[in-house]
Scaffold this active site. Structure first.
Site, short mmCIF file in Angstrom:
data_model
loop_
_atom_site.label_atom_id
_atom_site.label_comp_id
_atom_site.label_asym_id
_atom_site.label_seq_id
_atom_site.Cartn_x
_atom_site.Cartn_y
_atom_site.Cartn_z
N LYS A 122 73.70 50.43 72.72
CA LYS A 122 73.51 51.78 72.56
C LYS A 122 74.35 52.00 71.31
O LYS A 122 74.13 52.79 70.45
CB LYS A 122 74.52 52.48 73.80
CG LYS A 122 73.63 52.69 75.05
CD LYS A 122 74.15 53.39 76.11
CE LYS A 122 73.72 53.60 77.31
NZ LYS A 122 74.12 54.34 78.40
N HIS A 158 47.19 36.30 91.74
CA HIS A 158 46.23 36.05 90.69
C HIS A 158 46.62 36.09 89.23
O HIS A 158 45.36 36.11 88.37
CB HIS A 158 44.99 37.11 90.86
CG HIS A 158 44.60 37.17 92.37
ND1 HIS A 158 43.29 36.54 92.76
CD2 HIS A 158 45.15 37.38 93.62
CE1 HIS A 158 43.19 36.46 93.95
NE2 HIS A 158 44.24 37.17 94.50
N GLU A 169 72.28 44.10 86.11
CA GLU A 169 73.36 44.73 85.15
C GLU A 169 74.62 44.38 86.10
O GLU A 169 75.70 44.41 85.32
CB GLU A 169 72.88 46.15 85.18
CG GLU A 169 72.66 46.63 84.05
CD GLU A 169 72.78 48.21 83.74
OE1 GLU A 169 72.07 48.70 82.98
OE2 GLU A 169 73.33 48.98 84.30
O1 PA5 Z 1 73.52 51.62 85.48
C1 PA5 Z 1 73.98 52.06 84.36
O2 PA5 Z 1 75.10 52.57 84.23
C2 PA5 Z 1 72.94 52.54 83.43
O3 PA5 Z 1 71.74 51.97 83.73
C3 PA5 Z 1 72.81 53.99 83.15
O4 PA5 Z 1 72.64 54.88 84.52
C4 PA5 Z 1 71.86 54.47 82.06
O5 PA5 Z 1 72.25 53.69 80.72
C5 PA5 Z 1 71.95 55.98 82.17
O6 PA5 Z 1 73.43 56.44 81.86
P1 PA5 Z 1 73.69 57.90 81.95
O7 PA5 Z 1 73.69 58.33 83.07
O8 PA5 Z 1 75.28 57.98 81.14
O9 PA5 Z 1 72.55 58.66 80.88
#
Ligand code: PA5
Length: 427
Positions: A413, A298, A277
Site C-alpha cells: 500500500k 479435471h 494474512e
Molecule cells: O484484513 C485486513 O485487514 C485487510 O484485508 C483489509 O480488510 C483491507 O485491506 C481493507 O482495508 P480497509 O477496510 O481499511 O479499507
C-alpha cells in the site's frame, strides 16, 4: 458441531501431547495478552455485539430491498470477502432474489469498473461502502466513481440517503465523508480486524440486504463460541493441531481447502485471506489454497495425485444438502446412465468424494483432513466461520506469530502511494 476426522492424514497425531501448548495459546486468546491481543474483539462478539445497531441493520436492509434494484458493496479484503462468501454460500450463484448484489471497490481493473458503472446507468442502486481506514485506494476510488454516478442520476440529497457506510467509529477519511454528507453509519469496532469482521456490520448489512436471516447467522456464531471457545474437546483446536503437525513435522507447506460446492468458491477466498494474512509472517506459515471438486479434479486432480508432494487437503463436506436433483430415466439409455436412475446428485457427489479421498490418500499419499458440517444454512455457516476463526488464532499462536496484523500488506500500500505521488508518501 463440525466433525473433524483425522483418519486419513497418514500419520498418528497425539493430540494430548499438545495439551500444554494449546492451553497456553487458549489463555492468550481468552486473556487477550498475546501478540495482537487488542484485536480479539471478534472472539466474544457473537455475545457482545451491538444489539441496537443490529436492529438498525435489519431496518436498513428492508429499506434497501424495497427501494433499489442493486446494492453496490464497495470494499476489499476483509471489508467484503466475508459478506460475499456468506451470500454466495447461502443464496447460490443463480438465485432469483429481487435485489442484485454487485461487488465493487475490490479491483483497479478499468474494464470491470467501467462495466459496472455502465450497468448501473439504468438501475436504481444503493451503496454500502465498507472501509475501516477509509484510505484503501481500490475502495476509495470506486466509491468516488459510484457516488458521482449516483449524484448525477438522483441528486445530492437522494444520493446521501442511498449511501450506507461501515467504518471505524472514531477515525478515518470515510468517517469524515459520513459526517459531512450525513450518510447512515455502521461501525467496524476498533478491536476487530477486517478478516475477522464478518459478524459486524461489515458482513451483516450486505447479507441482510441479500435476504439472509442474520439472526440465525448470529445464533450459529454464538453456538460456535460455545463449542469452539473452550480449551478442551474443541474441534477447532483439533483441526489447528492437525494442520500444525502436518506443517511442522509432515513438512507440507501448502493446505488446500476443498469443497464440492461452486457456491463455496468465495468461502475459499475468505478462508485464504483469514489464514494467509494471519499466519503468513516471519517467513513461516502454510500457504492456503482452495479448490472446488469435482470441477477442479479435471484440472488440478492430476497434480494433486501425482505432482510434487507439497500439499495436504482439507475437505469440507456438507452432510445434508438443502436440495437434491434426481437422475431421470431415459428409454434409450444411449448415454449409459440408467444405472444412476433415481439416484440423487448428492449421492453421486458423495461417492465421487469417497473415491477421490481414497485415490489421493491411498495411491497419491496426500494427507486428507475431513471436516463435516451438518447443514449449510445461515446458522451452520455462522458456526463454521467461527470454527475457522478460532482455529486460525490457535494456529498462529502455535506458530508464535501475531494472528491479527498484516505488516506485509501495508508495504505494498505504501509503495503504491509513493509511486502515485500521494501527499505524505513521496519519499
Ligand atoms: O484484513 C485486513 O485487514 C485487510 O484485508 C483489509 O480488510 C483491507 O485491506 C481493507 O482495508 P480497509 O477496510 O481499511 O479499507
Amino acid at each position: 458441531m463440525i466433525k473433524v476426522n483425522a483418519s486419513h492424514v497418514l500419520r498418528d497425531i497425539d493430540i494430548s501431547s499438545y495439551k500444554e501448548e494449546v492451553n497456553k495459546a487458549h489463555r492468550l486468546i481468552k486473556e487477550r495478552n498475546g501478540p495482537g491481543g487488542d484485536y480479539l474483539g471478534w472472539a466474544h462478539y457473537p455475545e457482545t455485539y451491538d444489539k441496537e445497531e443490529f436492529e438498525r441493520i435489519i431496518e436498513a436492509a428492508k429499506e434497501i430491498r424495497e427501494n433499489y434494484e442493486v446494492l453496490l458493496v464497495c470494499g476489499i479484503g476483509g471489508s467484503y470477502l466475508g459478506a460475499r462468501a456468506a451470500i454466495e454460500a447461502l443464496n447460490g450463484l443463480h438465485g432469483h432474489d429481487k435485489i442484485e448484489i454487485i461487488y465493487f471497490g475490490q479491483t483497479l481493473s478499468p474494464n470491470y469498473v467501467k462495466q459496472v458503472l455502465d450497468y448501473l446507468e439504468n438501475k436504481t442502486f444503493a451503496i454500502n461502502v465498507i472501509s475501516k481506514s477509509g484510505t484503501t485506494t481500490e475502495t476509495a476510488v470506486a466509491f468516488r466513481l459510484a457516488r458521482d454516478l449516483l449524484v448525477r442520476k438522483i441528486g445530492k440529497e437522494a444520493a446521501a440517503k442511498a449511501i450506507f457506510a461501515t467504518t471505524d467509529k472514531e477515525k478515518g477519511a470515510l468517517l469524515q465523508l459520513c459526517k459531512k454528507y450525513g450518510y447512515r453509519r455502521y461501525v467496524l469496532p476498533s478491536d476487530i480486524g477486517g478478516r475477522y469482521s464478518v459478524y459486524t456490520a461489515v458482513g451483516l448489512l450486505p447479507m441482510a440486504v441479500a435476504g439472509i436471516d442474520i439472526r440465525a447467522f448470529m445464533n450459529g456464531a454464538k453456538k460456535g463460541l460455545e463449542l469452539y471457545g473452550k480449551p478442551e474437546n474443541n474441534p477447532a483446536y483439533e483441526y489447528a493441531l492437525i494442520r500444525h503437525e502436518l506443517y511442522k513435522n509432515g513438512k507440507y507447506p501448502v493446505e488446500m481447502l476443498v469443497t464440492y460446492e461452486p457456491g463455496l468458491v468465495q468461502l475459499g477466498e475468505w478462508w485464504k485471506q483469514l489464514f494467509g494474512e494471519s499466519e503468513g509472517k516471519d517467513h513461516t506459515g502454510l500457504l492456503p489454497d482452495s479448490a472446488t471438486f469435482t470441477t477442479d479434479l479435471h484440472s488440478l486432480g492430476q497434480f494433486i495425485q501425482e505432482g510434487s508432494p507439497v500439499l495436504f487437503e482439507t475437505i469440507l463436506q456438507i452432510d445434508n444438502p438443502a436440495v437434491d436433483v434426481i437422475v431421470p430415466h431415459d428409454e434409450d439409455d444411449l448415454d449409459g446412465l440408467n444405472y444412476l436412475e433415481g439416484k440423487g446428485l448428492d449421492y453421486v457427489g458423495k461417492k465421487a468424494c469417497e473415491g477421490t479421498v481414497a485415490a489421493h490418500v491411498e495411491t497419491g499419499k496426500v494427507p486428507n483432513v475431513l471436516l463435516s458440517l451438518d447443514k449449510l444454512d445461515a446458522e451452520g455457516l455462522g458456526e463454521l466461520m467461527y470454527f475457522f476463526m478460532r482455529a486460525c488464532a490457535m494456529s498462529c499462536y502455535l506458530n508464535d506469530v501475531n494472528p491479527f496484523n498484516q505488516p506485509g500488506v501495508e508495504v505494498y500500500k505504501k509503495n503504491m502511494f509513493r509511486l502515485l505521488g500521494k501527499p505524505g508518501y513521496t519519499k
